[in-house]
Structure formats: C-alpha cells, structure tokens
Design an enzyme around this catalytic site. Sequence first.
Site, PDB file in Angstrom:
ATOM      1  N   TRP A 180       0.858  -1.183   0.000  1.00 36.36           N
ATOM      2  CA  TRP A 180       0.000   0.000   0.000  1.00 36.36           C
ATOM      3  C   TRP A 180       0.890   1.226   0.000  1.00 36.36           C
ATOM      4  O   TRP A 180       1.833   1.303   0.776  1.00 36.36           O
ATOM      5  CB  TRP A 180      -0.925   0.036   1.232  1.00 36.36           C
ATOM      6  CG  TRP A 180      -1.658   1.345   1.255  1.00 36.36           C
ATOM      7  CD1 TRP A 180      -2.726   1.690   0.488  1.00 36.36           C
ATOM      8  CD2 TRP A 180      -1.328   2.504   2.034  1.00 36.36           C
ATOM      9  NE1 TRP A 180      -3.081   2.992   0.731  1.00 36.36           N
ATOM     10  CE2 TRP A 180      -2.233   3.520   1.672  1.00 36.36           C
ATOM     11  CE3 TRP A 180      -0.339   2.790   2.969  1.00 36.36           C
ATOM     12  CZ2 TRP A 180      -2.190   4.790   2.231  1.00 36.36           C
ATOM     13  CZ3 TRP A 180      -0.285   4.058   3.539  1.00 36.36           C
ATOM     14  CH2 TRP A 180      -1.221   5.036   3.174  1.00 36.36           C
ATOM     15  N   GLU A 221      -2.860  -3.002  -2.656  1.00 36.23           N
ATOM     16  CA  GLU A 221      -4.019  -2.448  -1.940  1.00 36.23           C
ATOM     17  C   GLU A 221      -4.380  -1.041  -2.422  1.00 36.23           C
ATOM     18  O   GLU A 221      -3.576  -0.117  -2.348  1.00 36.23           O
ATOM     19  CB  GLU A 221      -3.703  -2.399  -0.433  1.00 36.23           C
ATOM     20  CG  GLU A 221      -4.845  -1.855   0.406  1.00 36.23           C
ATOM     21  CD  GLU A 221      -4.515  -1.839   1.899  1.00 36.23           C
ATOM     22  OE1 GLU A 221      -3.364  -2.125   2.277  1.00 36.23           O
ATOM     23  OE2 GLU A 221      -5.432  -1.526   2.682  1.00 36.23           O
ATOM     24  N   LYS A 275      -7.036   2.418  -2.512  1.00 37.95           N
ATOM     25  CA  LYS A 275      -7.700   3.266  -1.527  1.00 37.95           C
ATOM     26  C   LYS A 275      -8.542   4.281  -2.283  1.00 37.95           C
ATOM     27  O   LYS A 275      -8.235   4.632  -3.424  1.00 37.95           O
ATOM     28  CB  LYS A 275      -6.625   3.954  -0.686  1.00 37.95           C
ATOM     29  CG  LYS A 275      -7.130   4.616   0.563  1.00 37.95           C
ATOM     30  CD  LYS A 275      -5.959   4.779   1.539  1.00 37.95           C
ATOM     31  CE  LYS A 275      -6.360   5.580   2.752  1.00 37.95           C
ATOM     32  NZ  LYS A 275      -5.376   5.501   3.823  1.00 37.95           N
ATOM     33  N   ASP A 329      -9.577  -3.450   1.329  1.00 43.82           N
ATOM     34  CA  ASP A 329      -9.677  -3.019   2.721  1.00 43.82           C
ATOM     35  C   ASP A 329     -11.104  -2.522   2.933  1.00 43.82           C
ATOM     36  O   ASP A 329     -11.597  -1.689   2.146  1.00 43.82           O
ATOM     37  CB  ASP A 329      -8.635  -1.902   2.964  1.00 43.82           C
ATOM     38  CG  ASP A 329      -8.584  -1.429   4.414  1.00 43.82           C
ATOM     39  OD1 ASP A 329      -9.647  -1.119   4.966  1.00 43.82           O
ATOM     40  OD2 ASP A 329      -7.482  -1.344   4.981  1.00 43.82           O
ATOM     41  N   HIS A 365     -11.778   1.168   2.507  1.00 43.82           N
ATOM     42  CA  HIS A 365     -11.232   1.895   1.357  1.00 43.82           C
ATOM     43  C   HIS A 365     -12.206   2.068   0.204  1.00 43.82           C
ATOM     44  O   HIS A 365     -11.794   2.208  -0.947  1.00 43.82           O
ATOM     45  CB  HIS A 365      -9.959   1.208   0.860  1.00 43.82           C
ATOM     46  CG  HIS A 365      -8.800   1.374   1.792  1.00 43.82           C
ATOM     47  ND1 HIS A 365      -7.503   1.087   1.465  1.00 43.82           N
ATOM     48  CD2 HIS A 365      -8.748   1.834   3.071  1.00 43.82           C
ATOM     49  CE1 HIS A 365      -6.696   1.330   2.487  1.00 43.82           C
ATOM     50  NE2 HIS A 365      -7.448   1.781   3.483  1.00 43.82           N
ATOM     51  N   HIS A 398      -8.404  -6.811   3.921  1.00 46.47           N
ATOM     52  CA  HIS A 398      -7.997  -6.087   5.112  1.00 46.47           C
ATOM     53  C   HIS A 398      -9.256  -5.793   5.892  1.00 46.47           C
ATOM     54  O   HIS A 398     -10.078  -4.967   5.476  1.00 46.47           O
ATOM     55  CB  HIS A 398      -7.273  -4.778   4.751  1.00 46.47           C
ATOM     56  CG  HIS A 398      -5.798  -4.926   4.708  1.00 46.47           C
ATOM     57  ND1 HIS A 398      -4.930  -3.865   4.624  1.00 46.47           N
ATOM     58  CD2 HIS A 398      -5.024  -6.043   4.784  1.00 46.47           C
ATOM     59  CE1 HIS A 398      -3.688  -4.326   4.631  1.00 46.47           C
ATOM     60  NE2 HIS A 398      -3.717  -5.632   4.718  1.00 46.47           N
ATOM     61  N   ASP A 413     -12.477   6.007   6.386  1.00 47.03           N
ATOM     62  CA  ASP A 413     -11.451   4.984   6.627  1.00 47.03           C
ATOM     63  C   ASP A 413     -10.809   5.205   8.004  1.00 47.03           C
ATOM     64  O   ASP A 413      -9.660   5.585   8.115  1.00 47.03           O
ATOM     65  CB  ASP A 413     -10.394   5.116   5.524  1.00 47.03           C
ATOM     66  CG  ASP A 413      -9.272   4.107   5.658  1.00 47.03           C
ATOM     67  OD1 ASP A 413      -9.523   3.019   6.179  1.00 47.03           O
ATOM     68  OD2 ASP A 413      -8.148   4.420   5.233  1.00 47.03           O
ATOM     69  N   ASP A 424     -10.321   3.088  10.581  1.00 45.15           N
ATOM     70  CA  ASP A 424      -9.549   1.995  11.182  1.00 45.15           C
ATOM     71  C   ASP A 424      -9.945   1.689  12.618  1.00 45.15           C
ATOM     72  O   ASP A 424      -9.091   1.465  13.478  1.00 45.15           O
ATOM     73  CB  ASP A 424      -8.040   2.290  11.073  1.00 45.15           C
ATOM     74  CG  ASP A 424      -7.564   2.305   9.635  1.00 45.15           C
ATOM     75  OD1 ASP A 424      -7.541   1.227   9.024  1.00 45.15           O
ATOM     76  OD2 ASP A 424      -7.253   3.389   9.105  1.00 45.15           O
ATOM     77  N   ASP A 469      -6.720  -5.181   9.870  1.00 48.42           N
ATOM     78  CA  ASP A 469      -6.035  -3.901   9.661  1.00 48.42           C
ATOM     79  C   ASP A 469      -6.810  -2.771  10.335  1.00 48.42           C
ATOM     80  O   ASP A 469      -7.756  -2.230   9.762  1.00 48.42           O
ATOM     81  CB  ASP A 469      -5.862  -3.610   8.161  1.00 48.42           C
ATOM     82  CG  ASP A 469      -5.131  -2.285   7.938  1.00 48.42           C
ATOM     83  OD1 ASP A 469      -4.461  -1.801   8.875  1.00 48.42           O
ATOM     84  OD2 ASP A 469      -5.226  -1.739   6.819  1.00 48.42           O
TER      85      ASP A 469
HETATM   86  C1  RNT Z   1      -3.734   2.285   4.738  1.00 45.64           C
HETATM   87  C2  RNT Z   1      -3.871   0.846   4.464  1.00 45.64           C
HETATM   88  C3  RNT Z   1      -2.718  -0.014   4.938  1.00 45.64           C
HETATM   89  C4  RNT Z   1      -2.264   0.274   6.347  1.00 45.64           C
HETATM   90  C5  RNT Z   1      -1.328  -0.755   6.939  1.00 45.64           C
HETATM   91  C6  RNT Z   1      -0.561  -0.221   8.083  1.00 45.64           C
HETATM   92  O1  RNT Z   1      -4.857   3.008   4.443  1.00 45.64           O
HETATM   93  O2  RNT Z   1      -5.071   0.356   4.954  1.00 45.64           O
HETATM   94  O3  RNT Z   1      -3.063  -1.340   4.798  1.00 45.64           O
HETATM   95  O4  RNT Z   1      -3.331   0.433   7.223  1.00 45.64           O
HETATM   96  O5  RNT Z   1      -0.535  -1.291   5.980  1.00 45.64           O
HETATM   97 ZN    ZN Z   2      -5.361  -1.774   4.744  1.00 46.30          ZN
END
Ligand code: RNT
Ligand code: ZN
Length: 424
Positions: A188, A229, A231, A262, A265, A289, A297, A299, A329
């Site tokens: 990523w 990955e 986004k 993810d 994302h 993810h 996003d 997390d 993640d």
């Molecule tokens: C970032 C991505 C990525 C990170 C990790 C730390 O938006 O989601 O995967 O969160 O690699």
């Molecule tokens: Zn991620």
Amino acid sequence: MASASHDRSYDACRDHYARYGVDTEKALERLARCSLSLHVWQGDDVTGFEPAKARRADGGILATGSHPGRARNAEELREDLEKALGLIPGRHRVNLHAMYGAFGDVRVDRDAIDVSHFKGWIDWARERGLKLDFNATCFNHPLAASGFTLSHRDKEVRRFWIEHVKRSRRIAATMGRELQSPAVHNLWIPDGSKDAPFDRWGPRVRLRESLDEIFAAEYSPTHLKDALESKLFGIGSESYVVGSHEFYLGYAQAKGKMVCLDLGHFHPTESVADKISAILQSHPELLLHLSRPMRWDSDHVVVLNEDLTAVCREAVSGRALDRVHFALDYFDASLNRIGAWVIGARAVLKALLISLLEPEAALREVEERGDLFGRLALFEEAKAMPWASVWEAFCARSGVVSGADWMDDVRAYEAGILSRRQGM
Ligand code: RNT
Ligand code: ZN
C-alpha cells in the site's frame, strides 16, 4: 459442572442445526483451519522501531488515542502478541511491516533493510509455530512527506522506494521459505494529492513502471504471494489517489497478482462483500484487510457486524476460503491494545463460524425454487440460530477462555505488565 452444562447446550444446538441440514462438527473442523493474519501495528500505534522517529502522519496514517502501555520495542510487541494469540482460538499468522525490523541504534534507511533485521521475528515465529506475512512501509518517512512515493515525479525518490519494496519482497519470500508457508506481501502506498491535479495520467504511468520494475524479481509462489491495496482517499490524498481500485484491479489481473480489499477503502455504501464473487471469477486469490470504517477509513477495531459477516459469508458460500486471505487492519490507541486485537480477531472468527453454520442447502433450495418468501424467512431464522454455543465449543476445544472471561486476562496483563511501561 460448568463443562457438563456447556456440553449439553452444545448438543442441543447441534441438533437444532442438524434439522436444517447443518453439521456443526464440520463447521468447527473448517473453522479450525482458518488462519487470520494478525497485524502487529495495533500493538504500537503504527510507529515502528526505526531509531529516533517521531510519530508522523506522512502517508495519512496516524493512530489516535493515548492509552498507556504501547509496545516500545520488538520484545514488548512479541510479548503482547503472545498474550493476544493465547486468547484467540485457532492457529494464526502475524503480519509485519518493514518498519518493525531490529535496527538497534543504527540508522538503516528503508532502501537498506534486509532479512538480517527480521531474524528475531523469524526465530520467534518458528519457535511458536507461527507463520509471517509482510508489508513494505511506504509511509512515516521524510521521502513520503510530499504524498508521493513510487509515482513521485523525481526519479531518485522513486528509486528509493522501488529499492525498498524490492527488499521487502525479498524479506517476505525468505520468511515464507523459512517458515514453510507463503508470506503474503501487501503493498500500500499513500500516493495522491489533496487538491485536484491537472495530470492524473503521469503518476499512474510512473506507478505502473515502478511496479513493473519491482515485480521483475520473481519468487516461488510457495514462498511469496503479492498483493496490491487500493484506496479511495486518504488524509492528504482527498482528491486523487494514484493507486485506485481500478488501477490495481487491472494491474493485478494483467500480472497475476492479488488485489487487497480493505473494508475502509471504498465508498461507505459500497459493498465489499459483493466484490468477492466478482473478482474471484478472474483472479485466483484475494487479500482482505478487515477494518471498521466509521464514516470514513477510520480503522476502528473490527466488531461482529453485518459488513463483516457478509464478507465472510461470500468466502464460505463460494467455497473460496482457501482463496481468500483474511488480514486484520486497524489501529486504535484509545484502549487496551491487546484487547483490541482479541476483540477484532474473535469477531472475524465468529463471523466465519456464523457463515459456516448458515443453512446453505435450505437457502439454495428455496432460491432455486424461486420461493422468495422462504428465502427471506430463512435469512431471518438464521440470524437467531444458536451459533454462540458452537463458538463456546470452539474456544473450549482450542483451549482458549470462552465467554467474557478473557477480559479478566487482559485486565490482569494491563495491571501487571502494561502499566509498568513508562516513557511512551
Ligand atoms: C492504509 C492501508 C494499509 C495500512 C497498513 C498499516 O490506508 O489500509 O493497509 O493500514 O498497511
Ligand atoms: Zn489496509
């Protein structure tokens, strides 16, 4: 006494499921073979172990919160991971980032890392029968501060990051070879711009060329699996992301790589679950993810919700559990970090179990007959089926504390170990 009543409730629910043609023993057996990839970065707020590094948001990644007890070095992080893994039933993998090497006090820049910096992790994993996954770290670094890395207009900056990712893949392949299980290397990058660019093409051409250079080195798929990955947007890349979903979907398909989806994302109303059966028509494998977006996003720690169950159900109903890699993640620095790991991992396992226990044959049968009432009714019945007893059995058979008792373990660890960590 507790275990006798426990068994009785499992027996009752096994019979309940059997009436719908579901074999709970089979579900348990399949669940035991599901390995999640546990992300180390929840344990230290995505900081890494490079010397004298301030917490920077370069690349748009920064954990919020100031709960005490963050792991400050590899020993603490491994100690915390062991605690968490002991509370998660099943056998799992550990997911590292390049910034978690053992660099000591020497400045080893990202274009100079090699497997020697990860020997401690490999030895630790081998001793505990764990497998590793790996990620290049293309953020948290002055050369990522412009918001561009592999697609940077400056050839020298690109060279630096290409070298870093090449080395990261080599390290991942060594981990896969040494631990006898292919390491997933996920890439990523933060590349994108805050405001609308005139030229959307140039950075994408450069990213494609950088990737071609990176992937020129080939490794055995028994050692390494590559994922890319995408986004939708990030902090500092609100208006344009070079590595968008379409970019990587096309690139991965052309080059035989995996895409990584993810859960945070995509547009908030977009279903990631629905993408699985679409992508797996032409891609052999896929990386997920698992995250929990909160408006964006964000997390947040993964919990058992409909989005998570929907994703797991797609992998199960499509007989694709061996083709989908489940990685966690998220990063939340506002609460006990071991608790955060355990909550998320247990939630994913529960979602997988719920999916494995779905009355699949009955659902297929009503759907094939066009019995739309029957399908909707069965979906609703399935929601109230006694999966929790099967979950308890899974924990008990895995030798892991079931129910909410694991919370006591986390609290004791906080009081005994985490609270002694000073100087965050
Ligand atoms: C970032 C991505 C990525 C990170 C990790 C730390 O938006 O989601 O995967 O969160 O690699
Ligand atoms: Zn991620």
